[in-house]
Design an enzyme around this catalytic site. Structure first.
Site, PDB file in Angstrom:
ATOM      1  N   LYS A  76      15.958  -8.039  20.139  1.00 27.34           N
ATOM      2  CA  LYS A  76      17.556  -7.773  20.198  1.00 27.34           C
ATOM      3  C   LYS A  76      18.065  -9.241  20.359  1.00 27.34           C
ATOM      4  O   LYS A  76      19.249  -9.425  19.905  1.00 27.34           O
ATOM      5  CB  LYS A  76      17.908  -6.629  20.582  1.00 27.34           C
ATOM      6  CG  LYS A  76      17.761  -5.424  19.990  1.00 27.34           C
ATOM      7  CD  LYS A  76      17.999  -5.248  18.502  1.00 27.34           C
ATOM      8  CE  LYS A  76      17.644  -4.023  17.798  1.00 27.34           C
ATOM      9  NZ  LYS A  76      17.887  -4.008  16.627  1.00 27.34           N
ATOM     10  N   ASP A 105       9.494  -1.790   3.219  1.00 24.90           N
ATOM     11  CA  ASP A 105       9.286  -1.962   4.507  1.00 24.90           C
ATOM     12  C   ASP A 105       9.616  -3.538   4.678  1.00 24.90           C
ATOM     13  O   ASP A 105       9.158  -4.332   4.126  1.00 24.90           O
ATOM     14  CB  ASP A 105       7.687  -1.979   4.808  1.00 24.90           C
ATOM     15  CG  ASP A 105       7.163  -2.145   6.364  1.00 24.90           C
ATOM     16  OD1 ASP A 105       7.998  -2.802   7.155  1.00 24.90           O
ATOM     17  OD2 ASP A 105       6.316  -1.579   6.848  1.00 24.90           O
ATOM     18  N   VAL A 106      10.735  -3.678   5.809  1.00 26.65           N
ATOM     19  CA  VAL A 106      11.124  -4.796   5.949  1.00 26.65           C
ATOM     20  C   VAL A 106      10.185  -6.047   6.502  1.00 26.65           C
ATOM     21  O   VAL A 106      10.271  -7.238   6.467  1.00 26.65           O
ATOM     22  CB  VAL A 106      12.411  -4.904   6.811  1.00 26.65           C
ATOM     23  CG1 VAL A 106      13.492  -4.149   6.053  1.00 26.65           C
ATOM     24  CG2 VAL A 106      11.883  -4.296   8.211  1.00 26.65           C
ATOM     25  N   TYR A 128      11.759  -4.618  22.388  1.00 29.39           N
ATOM     26  CA  TYR A 128      12.971  -4.277  21.961  1.00 29.39           C
ATOM     27  C   TYR A 128      14.095  -5.205  22.473  1.00 29.39           C
ATOM     28  O   TYR A 128      14.745  -5.799  21.580  1.00 29.39           O
ATOM     29  CB  TYR A 128      13.418  -2.856  22.262  1.00 29.39           C
ATOM     30  CG  TYR A 128      14.701  -2.411  21.511  1.00 29.39           C
ATOM     31  CD1 TYR A 128      14.751  -2.097  20.184  1.00 29.39           C
ATOM     32  CD2 TYR A 128      15.751  -2.071  22.196  1.00 29.39           C
ATOM     33  CE1 TYR A 128      15.899  -1.511  19.690  1.00 29.39           C
ATOM     34  CE2 TYR A 128      16.879  -1.784  21.990  1.00 29.39           C
ATOM     35  CZ  TYR A 128      17.081  -1.436  20.414  1.00 29.39           C
ATOM     36  OH  TYR A 128      18.314  -0.957  19.916  1.00 29.39           O
ATOM     37  N   ASP A 142      14.474   1.384   3.146  1.00 28.11           N
ATOM     38  CA  ASP A 142      14.054   1.931   4.469  1.00 28.11           C
ATOM     39  C   ASP A 142      12.506   2.077   4.292  1.00 28.11           C
ATOM     40  O   ASP A 142      12.124   2.360   3.265  1.00 28.11           O
ATOM     41  CB  ASP A 142      14.671   3.154   4.628  1.00 28.11           C
ATOM     42  CG  ASP A 142      14.699   3.774   6.147  1.00 28.11           C
ATOM     43  OD1 ASP A 142      15.766   3.852   6.660  1.00 28.11           O
ATOM     44  OD2 ASP A 142      13.477   4.061   6.654  1.00 28.11           O
ATOM     45  N   ASN A 198      20.056  -4.207   9.221  1.00 29.54           N
ATOM     46  CA  ASN A 198      20.296  -3.074  10.313  1.00 29.54           C
ATOM     47  C   ASN A 198      18.709  -2.531  10.604  1.00 29.54           C
ATOM     48  O   ASN A 198      18.645  -1.953  11.676  1.00 29.54           O
ATOM     49  CB  ASN A 198      20.907  -2.113   9.569  1.00 29.54           C
ATOM     50  CG  ASN A 198      21.084  -0.752  10.266  1.00 29.54           C
ATOM     51  OD1 ASN A 198      21.784  -0.757  11.498  1.00 29.54           O
ATOM     52  ND2 ASN A 198      20.494   0.281   9.890  1.00 29.54           N
TER      53      ASN A 198
END
Length: 254
Positions: free
Chosen positions: A152, A55-56, A148, A33, A82
């Site tokens: 998605k 950090d992704v 967003y 995370d 996720n």
């Protein structure tokens, strides 16, 4: 047999609940995370779960985190991409380009970096499950939330493609599409949407529920229930699916 489970964005919200539920079934679980404070709190509450601040969006940091998992565990059986952020709220002409890019990076680039590794180790193993977190916004769109929604929708396209690429190798890939999930993150988003739209936050809260057939929000456990089912033998032929966990959205006017 204990499964090896990796979850990004796993120190809070639905990621944390998924991690706790897998661990309760006796699985080895690792989470990452970007919120170091959340990671510290999660690790203290769940000493049996491996937790790291990563950090992704950071390719080098993600590659290093996943390489450590591979070195210690030899791979993974379940990978949940996720990590996500709600991004800015407002009409597209009011949004800053950097805010757009940051939202896309966390939601979509992070999923790419996670899935790139998962695809390699699972293809070599000849089995595995990848679950990507999309949203009902990735099925319907969402006024005042264009970055967003775009990210998605992109998650579902990525999932469909990976299901095709990896199916012949015995790897299943699905997406979950939660609706309004109770918790701090959604409370923050209610405030952001209220500021962008001029509506009272409680009006928006009611609109989320009234836009579903079941007239309800969902919980982190509702989402975790679905993911654990996808990881079970009962879902062994389920792949390439975008599964809504939302009480059936009929309209998305919030």
């Amino acid at each position: 047999m204990s499964r090896r489970v990796v979850i990004t964005g796993g120190a809070s919200g639905i990621g944390a609940r998924m991690a706790e539920r897998f661990a309760a079934e006796g699985d080895r679980v690792a989470v990452c995370d970007a919120d170091a404070t959340a990671v510290a709190g999660f690790a203290a509450a769940n000493p049996g779960i491996r937790a790291e601040a990563v950090d992704v969006r950071d390719e080098a940091a993600m590659d290093a985190f996943l390489a450590r998992i591979e070195a210690d565990w030899g791979g993974a059986d379940v990978v949940c991409a996720n990590a996500g952020t709600g991004g800015p709220a407002g009409r597209i002409e009011t949004l800053a380009f950097q805010d757009w890019r940051d939202c896309i990076a966390v939601n979509l680039d992070g999923a790419y970096l996670t899935c790139r590794w998962a695809a390699r180790v699972m293809r070599a193993a000849g089995s595995g499950l990848i679950v990507l977190t999309s949203s009902t916004s990735g099925q319907w769109g969402h006024p005042n939330r264009s970055p967003y929604a775009a990210a998605k929708w992109g998650i579902i396209g990525l999932m469909k493609t990976l299901a095709m690429e990896l199916g012949p190798a015995g790897v299943r890939v699905n997406a979950i599409c939660p609706g309004a999930v109770e918790g701090p993150r959604m409370e923050r988003m209610l405030k952001n949407q209220a500021a962008a739209s001029g509506k009272d936050p409680e009006v928006i809260r009611r609109e989320y529920a009234s836009g579903t057939s079941l007239k309800t929000w969902v919980t982190a456990d509702d989402v975790a229930d679905t993911v654990l089912w996808l990881a079970s033998p009962g879902a062994s032929k389920i792949s390439g699916q975008a599964i809504a966990i939302d009480g059936h959205t009929e309209t998305n006017s919030a």
